[in-house]
Design an enzyme around this catalytic site. Structure first.
Site, PDB file in Angstrom:
ATOM      1  N   HIS A   1      19.507   9.997-107.279  1.00  0.00           N
ATOM      2  CA  HIS A   1      20.872  10.222-106.804  1.00  0.00           C
ATOM      3  C   HIS A   1      21.535  11.249-107.716  1.00  0.00           C
ATOM      4  O   HIS A   1      21.350  11.198-108.929  1.00  0.00           O
ATOM      5  CB  HIS A   1      21.670   8.915-106.805  1.00  0.00           C
ATOM      6  CG  HIS A   1      22.839   8.950-105.896  1.00  0.00           C
ATOM      7  ND1 HIS A   1      23.993   9.609-106.221  1.00  0.00           N
ATOM      8  CD2 HIS A   1      23.018   8.454-104.646  1.00  0.00           C
ATOM      9  CE1 HIS A   1      24.845   9.489-105.224  1.00  0.00           C
ATOM     10  NE2 HIS A   1      24.271   8.804-104.233  1.00  0.00           N
TER      11      HIS A   1
ATOM     12  N   ASP B   1      19.783   3.690-100.032  1.00  0.00           N
ATOM     13  CA  ASP B   1      18.876   3.699 -98.888  1.00  0.00           C
ATOM     14  C   ASP B   1      17.606   2.878 -99.117  1.00  0.00           C
ATOM     15  O   ASP B   1      16.846   2.650 -98.183  1.00  0.00           O
ATOM     16  CB  ASP B   1      18.484   5.138 -98.530  1.00  0.00           C
ATOM     17  CG  ASP B   1      19.631   5.875 -97.866  1.00  0.00           C
ATOM     18  OD1 ASP B   1      20.422   5.221 -97.183  1.00  0.00           O
ATOM     19  OD2 ASP B   1      19.737   7.100 -98.048  1.00  0.00           O
TER      20      ASP B   1
HETATM   21  N1  ACO Z   1      11.275  10.864-106.342  1.00  0.00           N
HETATM   22  C1  ACO Z   1      10.648  11.526-107.339  1.00  0.00           C
HETATM   23  N2  ACO Z   1      11.270  12.442-108.119  1.00  0.00           N
HETATM   24  C2  ACO Z   1      12.559  12.661-107.900  1.00  0.00           C
HETATM   25  C3  ACO Z   1      13.283  11.999-106.892  1.00  0.00           C
HETATM   26  C4  ACO Z   1      12.581  11.077-106.106  1.00  0.00           C
HETATM   27  N3  ACO Z   1      13.197  10.428-105.104  1.00  0.00           N
HETATM   28  N4  ACO Z   1      14.545  12.428-106.883  1.00  0.00           N
HETATM   29  C5  ACO Z   1      14.631  13.333-107.873  1.00  0.00           C
HETATM   30  N5  ACO Z   1      13.440  13.483-108.465  1.00  0.00           N
HETATM   31  C6  ACO Z   1      13.114  14.391-109.581  1.00  0.00           C
HETATM   32  C7  ACO Z   1      12.880  15.793-109.047  1.00  0.00           C
HETATM   33  O1  ACO Z   1      11.545  16.008-108.686  1.00  0.00           O
HETATM   34  C8  ACO Z   1      13.332  16.617-110.221  1.00  0.00           C
HETATM   35  O2  ACO Z   1      12.314  16.574-111.204  1.00  0.00           O
HETATM   36  P1  ACO Z   1      12.001  17.849-112.138  1.00  0.00           P
HETATM   37  O3  ACO Z   1      13.270  18.080-112.898  1.00  0.00           O
HETATM   38  O4  ACO Z   1      10.864  17.409-112.968  1.00  0.00           O
HETATM   39  O5  ACO Z   1      11.672  18.970-111.198  1.00  0.00           O
HETATM   40  C9  ACO Z   1      14.512  15.836-110.790  1.00  0.00           C
HETATM   41  O6  ACO Z   1      14.262  14.486-110.424  1.00  0.00           O
HETATM   42  C10 ACO Z   1      15.833  16.265-110.218  1.00  0.00           C
HETATM   43  O7  ACO Z   1      15.723  16.206-108.785  1.00  0.00           O
HETATM   44  P2  ACO Z   1      16.669  16.966-107.806  1.00  0.00           P
HETATM   45  O8  ACO Z   1      16.105  16.924-106.433  1.00  0.00           O
HETATM   46  O9  ACO Z   1      17.001  18.319-108.380  1.00  0.00           O
HETATM   47  O10 ACO Z   1      17.961  16.053-107.917  1.00  0.00           O
HETATM   48  P3  ACO Z   1      19.215  16.179-107.003  1.00  0.00           P
HETATM   49  O11 ACO Z   1      20.337  15.596-107.750  1.00  0.00           O
HETATM   50  O12 ACO Z   1      19.358  17.557-106.476  1.00  0.00           O
HETATM   51  O13 ACO Z   1      18.800  15.260-105.749  1.00  0.00           O
HETATM   52  C11 ACO Z   1      18.507  13.583-104.216  1.00  0.00           C
HETATM   53  C12 ACO Z   1      19.314  14.046-105.430  1.00  0.00           C
HETATM   54  C13 ACO Z   1      18.569  14.636-103.105  1.00  0.00           C
HETATM   55  C14 ACO Z   1      19.108  12.283-103.681  1.00  0.00           C
HETATM   56  C15 ACO Z   1      17.048  13.336-104.663  1.00  0.00           C
HETATM   57  O14 ACO Z   1      16.996  12.336-105.651  1.00  0.00           O
HETATM   58  C16 ACO Z   1      16.142  13.000-103.495  1.00  0.00           C
HETATM   59  O15 ACO Z   1      15.673  13.880-102.794  1.00  0.00           O
HETATM   60  N6  ACO Z   1      15.855  11.671-103.270  1.00  0.00           N
HETATM   61  C17 ACO Z   1      15.025  11.247-102.184  1.00  0.00           C
HETATM   62  C18 ACO Z   1      15.816  11.236-100.881  1.00  0.00           C
HETATM   63  C19 ACO Z   1      16.822  10.122-100.854  1.00  0.00           C
HETATM   64  O16 ACO Z   1      16.540   8.969-101.158  1.00  0.00           O
HETATM   65  N7  ACO Z   1      18.042  10.474-100.420  1.00  0.00           N
HETATM   66  C20 ACO Z   1      19.135   9.511-100.274  1.00  0.00           C
HETATM   67  C21 ACO Z   1      20.169   9.711-101.335  1.00  0.00           C
HETATM   68  S1  ACO Z   1      21.476   8.523-101.195  1.00  0.00           S
HETATM   69  C22 ACO Z   1      22.381   9.104 -99.899  1.00  0.00           C
HETATM   70  O17 ACO Z   1      22.478  10.271 -99.677  1.00  0.00           O
HETATM   71  C23 ACO Z   1      23.062   8.175 -99.046  1.00  0.00           C
END
Ligand code: ACO
Length: 397
Positions: A274, A328
């Site tokens: 998140h 979620d």
């Molecule tokens: N699984 C594994 N690694 C993850 C995850 C995940 N779910 N989420 C983030 N990371 C890692 C990324 O790979 C990245 O790693 P790195 O720095 O080594 O490259 C780091 O954490 C940062 O990730 P970002 O995607 O840049 O984080 P951001 O804040 O942009 O994304 C998001 C947040 C979009 C929610 C992300 O965590 C994600 O895609 N999660 C999965 C989808 C999800 O569950 N969405 C629902 C969110 S809640 C809602 O919207 C109601």
């Protein structure tokens, strides 16, 4: 209500900042609706802790709080509930329009289209008239669940069923969806899910709502744009993908190898991570408790053990990066136990989030400035016009 003069900054005084993809950490508005402490895992609506609201309040009471700023007294709540109850029905024209939607279409697309269509029925852009604003709030809160339930029946080849006046908001939605009156525990747990999903500060869909609101368009367009944004798998759409993922993992013993492979291939674990939280999302903790209440009464979903095994494995591997279950992760297991089809999980999220979007719509209008961020241009500076026969192929672009 709309004070165009309350400008939130003058262009000539703005400091220049570098590129911030995703606007991470960039405040773009002031808001008194929702407060998140992502390090402590705290979430409050209008100052009230989410756990207290989920335990004590109802969805309509929480909606009132979010939109009008204070908890209603008993008479105000009764009036609000009554108004919502009176506006649950949707025009036969909306239902007929929905009958023309392809049955194979995603219910979020159906919801986005039907929400936008409400703008055709109710006079547009009287947004500085408090009565118009109040009526729009009531209509959207009342009709969105009816439209979600209607599409579910229509796509099965059935006629939608009418709302029942003797049923409260959540019980009525489950009734319209399943054609059965829900037992009180299921209705209460569903209502608590709606409270948990109602608001979450400036997430992607709420930002969409505020951007759309800032143009002073009608509230139905505001909600339709937010629904479209919520649908994506990085946002509300993740709840569907969580269940797909758990089914793919299949059993708790496979959780470790699934996680190893996901980390190796840089695949995201759905329902984890998140932008705001560095600890487990407080809503995920409450939803997990709700899932357990349902399992205790109606029998366990075997995917729950898979989810717990995955969470446990992920703790040591992803926890150090601040990646924990988000809202979620457990919501799909609750909805599944309530008999809600998987592709309705995100529309159900939308039913609830309409409350937050409308609160932000009102707040945006109270101190409006149209959103118009800048960009850093990376294209060609200046090019010479070429006649058609002088141009090379563009297929490689
Ligand atoms: N699984 C594994 N690694 C993850 C995850 C995940 N779910 N989420 C983030 N990371 C890692 C990324 O790979 C990245 O790693 P790195 O720095 O080594 O490259 C780091 O954490 C940062 O990730 P970002 O995607 O840049 O984080 P951001 O804040 O942009 O994304 C998001 C947040 C979009 C929610 C992300 O965590 C994600 O895609 N999660 C999965 C989808 C999800 O569950 N969405 C629902 C969110 S809640 C809602 O919207 C109601």
């Amino acid at each position: 209500m709309i004070s165009q003069n309350q400008k939130l900054g003058q262009p000539q005084n703005l400091p220049s900042i570098g590129l911030r993809p995703g606007l991470e950490g960039v405040p773009v508005t002031q808001s008194a609706i929702c407060d998140i402490d992502g390090t402590k895992g705290e979430l409050r609506y209008r100052g009230y802790p989410i756990a207290e609201l989920a335990a004590q309040s109802s969805f309509l009471e929480t909606t009132y709080l979010l939109i009008w700023g204070d908890l209603p007294n008993p008479q105000e709540l009764r009036d609000f509930e009554k108004e919502v109850q009176m506006h649950r029905r949707v025009s036969f024209r909306v239902r007929d329009m929905m009958k023309c939607f392809p049955a194979t279409g995603h219910p979020m697309d159906a919801l986005q289209s039907s929400a936008a269509s409400l703008g055709l029925f109710y006079s547009r852009r009287a947004i500085d008239n408090p009565k118009y604003v109040y009526d729009a709030v009531i209509r959207l809160i009342a009709k969105i669940p009816t439209m979600v339930a209607a599409f579910q029946l229509i796509r099965k080849g059935q006629d939608p069923i009418q709302p029942r006046d003797d049923l409260a908001y959540s019980a009525n939605f489950l009734y319209m969806l399943t054609e059965r009156e829900p037992d009180p525990l299921s209705a209460r747990i569903f209502d608590r899910c709606l409270i948990l999903h109602a608001e979450h500060s400036l997430n992607a869909s709420t930002f969409s709502a505020r951007v759309t609101a800032s143009t002073l368009t009608d509230p139905y367009a505001v909600i339709a744009s937010a629904v479209g944004t919520l649908a994506g798998p990085l946002h509300g759409g993740a709840n569907e993908d969580v269940i797909k993922m758990l089914e793919e993992i299949g059993s708790p013993e496979n959780a470790k190898s699934y996680l190893d492979n996901a980390i190796l291939t840089k695949k995201k674990i759905m329902g984890f991570g998140h932008r705001e939280y560095r600890v487990k999302d407080p809503r995920a903790t409450i939803l997990q408790g709700l899932a357990e209440e349902l399992f205790a009464r109606f029998g366990k979903d075997k995917m729950y053990d898979v989810a717990k095994a995955l969470e446990q494995e992920a703790e040591s591997r992803l926890g150090k990066k601040g990646i924990y279950p988000n809202v979620d992760f457990y919501s799909g297991l609750v909805y599944r136990k309530l008999g809600i089809p998987r592709d309705l999980y995100t529309p159900v999220f939308a039913i609830s989030r309409v409350a937050g979007w409308l609160a932000h719509w009102r707040e945006q209008l109270g101190a409006n400035r149209i959103f118009r961020p800048s960009q850093i241009y990376t294209g060609e500076k200046s090019r010479k016009w070429k006649q058609a026969d002088e141009r090379s192929s563009t297929k490689s672009n």
